[in-house]
Scaffold this motif. Structure first.
Motif, PDB file in Angstrom:
ATOM      1  N   PRO A 186       0.822  -1.216   0.000  1.00 49.57           N
ATOM      2  CA  PRO A 186       0.000   0.000   0.000  1.00 49.57           C
ATOM      3  C   PRO A 186       0.853   1.263   0.000  1.00 49.57           C
ATOM      4  O   PRO A 186       0.442   2.297  -0.509  1.00 49.57           O
ATOM      5  CB  PRO A 186      -0.811  -0.113   1.298  1.00 49.57           C
ATOM      6  N   PHE A 187       2.065   1.190   0.596  1.00 47.75           N
ATOM      7  CA  PHE A 187       2.946   2.355   0.618  1.00 47.75           C
ATOM      8  C   PHE A 187       3.444   2.712  -0.786  1.00 47.75           C
ATOM      9  O   PHE A 187       3.768   3.861  -1.073  1.00 47.75           O
ATOM     10  CB  PHE A 187       4.154   2.086   1.526  1.00 47.75           C
ATOM     11  N   GLU A 188       3.528   1.729  -1.654  1.00 49.60           N
ATOM     12  CA  GLU A 188       4.052   1.949  -2.999  1.00 49.60           C
ATOM     13  C   GLU A 188       2.957   2.171  -4.025  1.00 49.60           C
ATOM     14  O   GLU A 188       3.075   3.010  -4.918  1.00 49.60           O
ATOM     15  CB  GLU A 188       4.902   0.746  -3.416  1.00 49.60           C
ATOM     16  N   HIS A 189       1.878   1.414  -3.884  1.00 50.04           N
ATOM     17  CA  HIS A 189       0.868   1.383  -4.945  1.00 50.04           C
ATOM     18  C   HIS A 189      -0.445   2.039  -4.531  1.00 50.04           C
ATOM     19  O   HIS A 189      -1.284   2.323  -5.368  1.00 50.04           O
ATOM     20  CB  HIS A 189       0.608  -0.073  -5.341  1.00 50.04           C
ATOM     21  N   GLY A 190      -0.632   2.290  -3.235  1.00 51.87           N
ATOM     22  CA  GLY A 190      -1.926   2.772  -2.777  1.00 51.87           C
ATOM     23  C   GLY A 190      -2.872   1.613  -2.532  1.00 51.87           C
ATOM     24  O   GLY A 190      -2.460   0.459  -2.458  1.00 51.87           O
ATOM     25  N   GLU A 191      -4.156   1.922  -2.394  1.00 54.27           N
ATOM     26  CA  GLU A 191      -5.120   0.889  -2.043  1.00 54.27           C
ATOM     27  C   GLU A 191      -5.341  -0.092  -3.188  1.00 54.27           C
ATOM     28  O   GLU A 191      -5.072   0.212  -4.354  1.00 54.27           O
ATOM     29  CB  GLU A 191      -6.458   1.516  -1.655  1.00 54.27           C
ATOM     30  N   VAL A 192      -5.846  -1.251  -2.830  1.00 52.72           N
ATOM     31  CA  VAL A 192      -6.316  -2.221  -3.817  1.00 52.72           C
ATOM     32  C   VAL A 192      -7.832  -2.108  -3.872  1.00 52.72           C
ATOM     33  O   VAL A 192      -8.510  -2.274  -2.856  1.00 52.72           O
ATOM     34  CB  VAL A 192      -5.900  -3.656  -3.429  1.00 52.72           C
ATOM     35  N   PHE A 193      -8.351  -1.799  -5.043  1.00 55.03           N
ATOM     36  CA  PHE A 193      -9.796  -1.706  -5.215  1.00 55.03           C
ATOM     37  C   PHE A 193     -10.321  -3.085  -5.594  1.00 55.03           C
ATOM     38  O   PHE A 193      -9.685  -3.817  -6.350  1.00 55.03           O
ATOM     39  CB  PHE A 193     -10.137  -0.692  -6.301  1.00 55.03           C
ATOM     40  N   GLN A 252       1.024   7.059   6.090  1.00 59.02           N
ATOM     41  CA  GLN A 252       2.019   7.890   5.409  1.00 59.02           C
ATOM     42  C   GLN A 252       1.623   8.175   3.962  1.00 59.02           C
ATOM     43  O   GLN A 252       2.103   9.124   3.366  1.00 59.02           O
ATOM     44  CB  GLN A 252       3.400   7.211   5.426  1.00 59.02           C
ATOM     45  N   LEU A 253       0.759   7.351   3.388  1.00 58.77           N
ATOM     46  CA  LEU A 253       0.308   7.551   2.012  1.00 58.77           C
ATOM     47  C   LEU A 253      -1.215   7.517   1.997  1.00 58.77           C
ATOM     48  O   LEU A 253      -1.818   6.461   2.188  1.00 58.77           O
ATOM     49  CB  LEU A 253       0.870   6.462   1.084  1.00 58.77           C
ATOM     50  N   GLU A 254      -1.826   8.678   1.762  1.00 63.15           N
ATOM     51  CA  GLU A 254      -3.285   8.749   1.832  1.00 63.15           C
ATOM     52  C   GLU A 254      -3.953   7.872   0.771  1.00 63.15           C
ATOM     53  O   GLU A 254      -5.064   7.386   0.974  1.00 63.15           O
ATOM     54  CB  GLU A 254      -3.755  10.200   1.679  1.00 63.15           C
ATOM     55  N   ASP A 255      -3.266   7.658  -0.374  1.00 62.50           N
ATOM     56  CA  ASP A 255      -3.839   6.805  -1.407  1.00 62.50           C
ATOM     57  C   ASP A 255      -4.047   5.374  -0.925  1.00 62.50           C
ATOM     58  O   ASP A 255      -4.799   4.607  -1.540  1.00 62.50           O
ATOM     59  CB  ASP A 255      -2.943   6.795  -2.651  1.00 62.50           C
ATOM     60  N   VAL A 284     -15.995  17.315   6.234  1.00 65.11           N
ATOM     61  CA  VAL A 284     -15.342  16.291   7.037  1.00 65.11           C
ATOM     62  C   VAL A 284     -13.843  16.565   7.030  1.00 65.11           C
ATOM     63  O   VAL A 284     -13.204  16.563   5.975  1.00 65.11           O
ATOM     64  CB  VAL A 284     -15.624  14.876   6.493  1.00 65.11           C
ATOM     65  N   ARG A 285     -13.304  16.812   8.213  1.00 63.53           N
ATOM     66  CA  ARG A 285     -11.862  17.012   8.348  1.00 63.53           C
ATOM     67  C   ARG A 285     -11.267  15.742   8.949  1.00 63.53           C
ATOM     68  O   ARG A 285     -11.355  15.506  10.151  1.00 63.53           O
ATOM     69  CB  ARG A 285     -11.577  18.230   9.233  1.00 63.53           C
ATOM     70  N   ALA A 286     -10.721  14.911   8.094  1.00 68.76           N
ATOM     71  CA  ALA A 286     -10.147  13.640   8.552  1.00 68.76           C
ATOM     72  C   ALA A 286      -8.682  13.837   8.898  1.00 68.76           C
ATOM     73  O   ALA A 286      -7.931  14.453   8.146  1.00 68.76           O
ATOM     74  CB  ALA A 286     -10.289  12.580   7.469  1.00 68.76           C
ATOM     75  N   GLU A 287      -8.285  13.303  10.041  1.00 70.95           N
ATOM     76  CA  GLU A 287      -6.883  13.343  10.458  1.00 70.95           C
ATOM     77  C   GLU A 287      -6.376  11.911  10.526  1.00 70.95           C
ATOM     78  O   GLU A 287      -6.947  11.072  11.215  1.00 70.95           O
ATOM     79  CB  GLU A 287      -6.737  14.038  11.807  1.00 70.95           C
TER      80      GLU A 287
END
Length: 547
Positions: A53-60, A300-303, A323-326
């Motif tokens: 996930p750090f490299e590619h982002g989420e898996v859909f 560390q990676l929002e994607d 919506v303010r997400a932290e």
């Protein structure tokens, strides 16, 4: 037969091909056409399922159980068209298919080559579903000139050549960099990118130019002249306030009209953009604000949590609030008290993940929400950690944990309240898995039915007692602990149809505490927010009014 639009990129990556493809699909829908979108990725992974996930982002994940690139999430959110397994392909899958055919003898002993065997396999993929829609939009990952993308570009060249003239066009995204010292936009990178495209036998019909500054008429004329496209087909793509402004912004720039002109469609149907105007009105005119703590592992990676971020935004739109997400790293809680970090938030969301790292922090977040009556939404691993928290602190199973973590360490340290699922029913057949199986594509993937208790909070949220949601996991809450946990107030309010697999849990004596084994964020859309996220944000709004 569908008309094909191929979307390519040049100069640099991350220009927004996926967003441009999704926005164009939405604009074509607004004109009354039906669309399908698909992604062709040049990497050699068979699918993104095993990628970090750090490299590619989420898996859909699609309804039919495909693990795909996150761009398919954009496609669904913008068009509402459910993606399928056949809407995502990689070089790895293409080569795997070719080699399987070679091993079976399908090629009758011929020497296997990139041309024609690999390119034919790509073209066969492109033809799937061509009679099901008016426009097929195909995005090619990477940039022109990447060595791994060459088989895809050659296949597209052949595909366009073999179809009737005017049935396929190419839309190319490039960068127009601004040099502050010179005080001007530079068109040479775009010209060179188009030249690279032309060198492999492809020519763009529409150019989308990413720019931080307005494109002067002189530069538009220059690009049109040297890239051999009409000036009206040079489309500016500027930075936006929100991705959901893209359909309206691209329409203002004339993208949809340029595409229809390239196909020779005249007169073009007038677009109805009311839906997107309403989306922007809700986003830009909120009537309040809520703060949501997202306690995750890949912050560390929002994607890595792209669909969750968007689903929270959709929930805010449903309630007309911002919506303010932290994003908080769950490991932080393992080094001390979670209360100071979580104080001041109106709700807590704990998303999915794999492996033991950060799980004790997620458990602390679930405990904080339960004890302080803060709205809590646990998704996949977030649900499992909420169950483990209840088992430890309410049901007296002090060493409650997951079999997943024992597998990592090699010795049993926990009572496995969460266990490795070895068999389950999918459709009309039984699926069997072993701990040592390959990681790719071996989870419980895709859409499964859940039956909800009629008197449950979940049933009230959904307005139904039978739902279908998408899954991606290989560990399950053990139903044998149901009686003990329900005796402590944690209700198993959603179950698989055979009653073996817990799908939803909720604390009955809590204002809003829900854990789900599936991934509701994957089905949320700006014009159709997922009911769980809409109600979760509603509960957060109520908390904000009490503060």
């Amino acid at each position: 037969m569908a008309r094909y639009i191929f979307i390519t990129g040049g100069v640099v990556s991350s220009l927004g091909k996926g967003l441009a493809s999704a926005a164009l699909g939405a604009l074509l829908q607004a004109r009354g056409y039906t669309v399908r979108l698909r992604k062709l990725d040049p990497y050699l992974n068979v699918d993104p399922g095993t990628m970090s996930p750090f490299e590619h982002g989420e898996v859909f994940v699609t309804d039919d159980g495909a693990e795909t690139d996150l761009d398919l999430g954009h496609y669904e959110r913008f068009t509402g068209v459910s993606a399928r397994r056949t809407d995502s392909i990689s070089s790895g899958r293409i080569y795997s298919n070719v080699l399987e055919k070679e091993r079976r003898g399908d090629y009758l002993g011929k020497t296997i080559q990139v041309v024609p065997h690999v390119t034919n396999e790509i073209k066969d993929f492109l033809h799937i579903g061509e009679d099901e829609c008016d426009f097929m939009l195909c995005e090619i990952g990477g940039t022109v000139g990447d060595i791994e993308g060459l088989p895809f570009f050659e296949a597209i060249r052949q595909f366009i050549h073999e179809r009737p003239r005017g049935q396929s066009i190419l839309m190319h995204l490039t960068l127009l960099p601004y040099l502050a010292a010179a005080g001007e936009l530079k068109t040479k990178p775009t010209q060179h990118s188009v030249k690279e495209l032309q060198s492999i036998g492809l020519a763009p019909d529409v150019l989308v130019c990413r720019s931080e500054h307005p494109i002067p008429e002189r530069e538009r004329e220059k690009i049109a002249l040297f890239c051999n496209v009409p000036k009206s087909a040079v489309i500016a793509a500027y930075d936006l306030r929100t991705i959901y402004e893209a359909p309206l912004a691209y329409h203002r720039e004339g993208l949809d009209q340029a595409v229809l002109d390239a196909f020779g469609i005249a007169p073009a149907p007038r677009p109805n953009l009311t839906k997107w105007e309403d989306v922007m009105d809700r986003l830009t005119h909120p009537e309040g604000e809520v703060k949501i703590a997202v306690v995750g592992k890949y912050t560390q990676l929002e994607d890595a949590y792209k669909s969750i971020a968007e689903a929270l935004t959709h929930g805010g739109m449903a309630n007309r609030v911002k919506v303010r997400a932290e994003w908080i790293d769950a490991e932080v809680f393992e080094r001390g008290d979670s209360a100071p970090l979580l104080a001041g938030f109106h709700a807590i969301l704990v998303p999915g993940g794999f492996g033991e790292r950060g799980t004790e922090g997620k458990i602390k977040a679930a405990q904080y929400a339960r004890e302080r009556n803060i709205p809590y939404l646990g998704i996949c691993l977030g649900m499992q950690m909420a169950v483990i928290e209840a088992a430890r602190n309410l049901a007296g199973v002090e060493d409650a944990g997951s079999e997943e973590f024992d597998h990592e360490k090699g010795a049993r340290r926990f009572t496995p309240v969460v266990y490795h699922l070895k068999e389950w029913v999918q459709g009309n057949h039984k699926v069997e898995r072993k701990v040592g199986d390959d990681k790719g594509g071996t989870m419980r993937l895709g859409a499964y039915t859940a039956v909800l208790a009629p008197d449950s909070h979940a049933a009230r949220i959904y307005g139904d007692t039978r739902i279908e949601e998408r899954h991606r996991h290989r560990y399950e809450v053990d139903v044998k602990y149901r009686e003990a946990l329900e005796g402590c107030g944690l209700a198993f309010s959603g179950m698989s149809p055979d009653g073996r697999l817990p799908e939803i849990v909720e604390h009955r004596n809590h204002p809003w505490f829900v854990g789900v084994q599936f991934h509701p964020e994957l089905k949320s859309k700006p014009f159709a927010p997922h009911p769980l996220f809409a109600d979760f944000i509603r509960a957060a709004v109520e908390v904000s009014r009490l503060v």
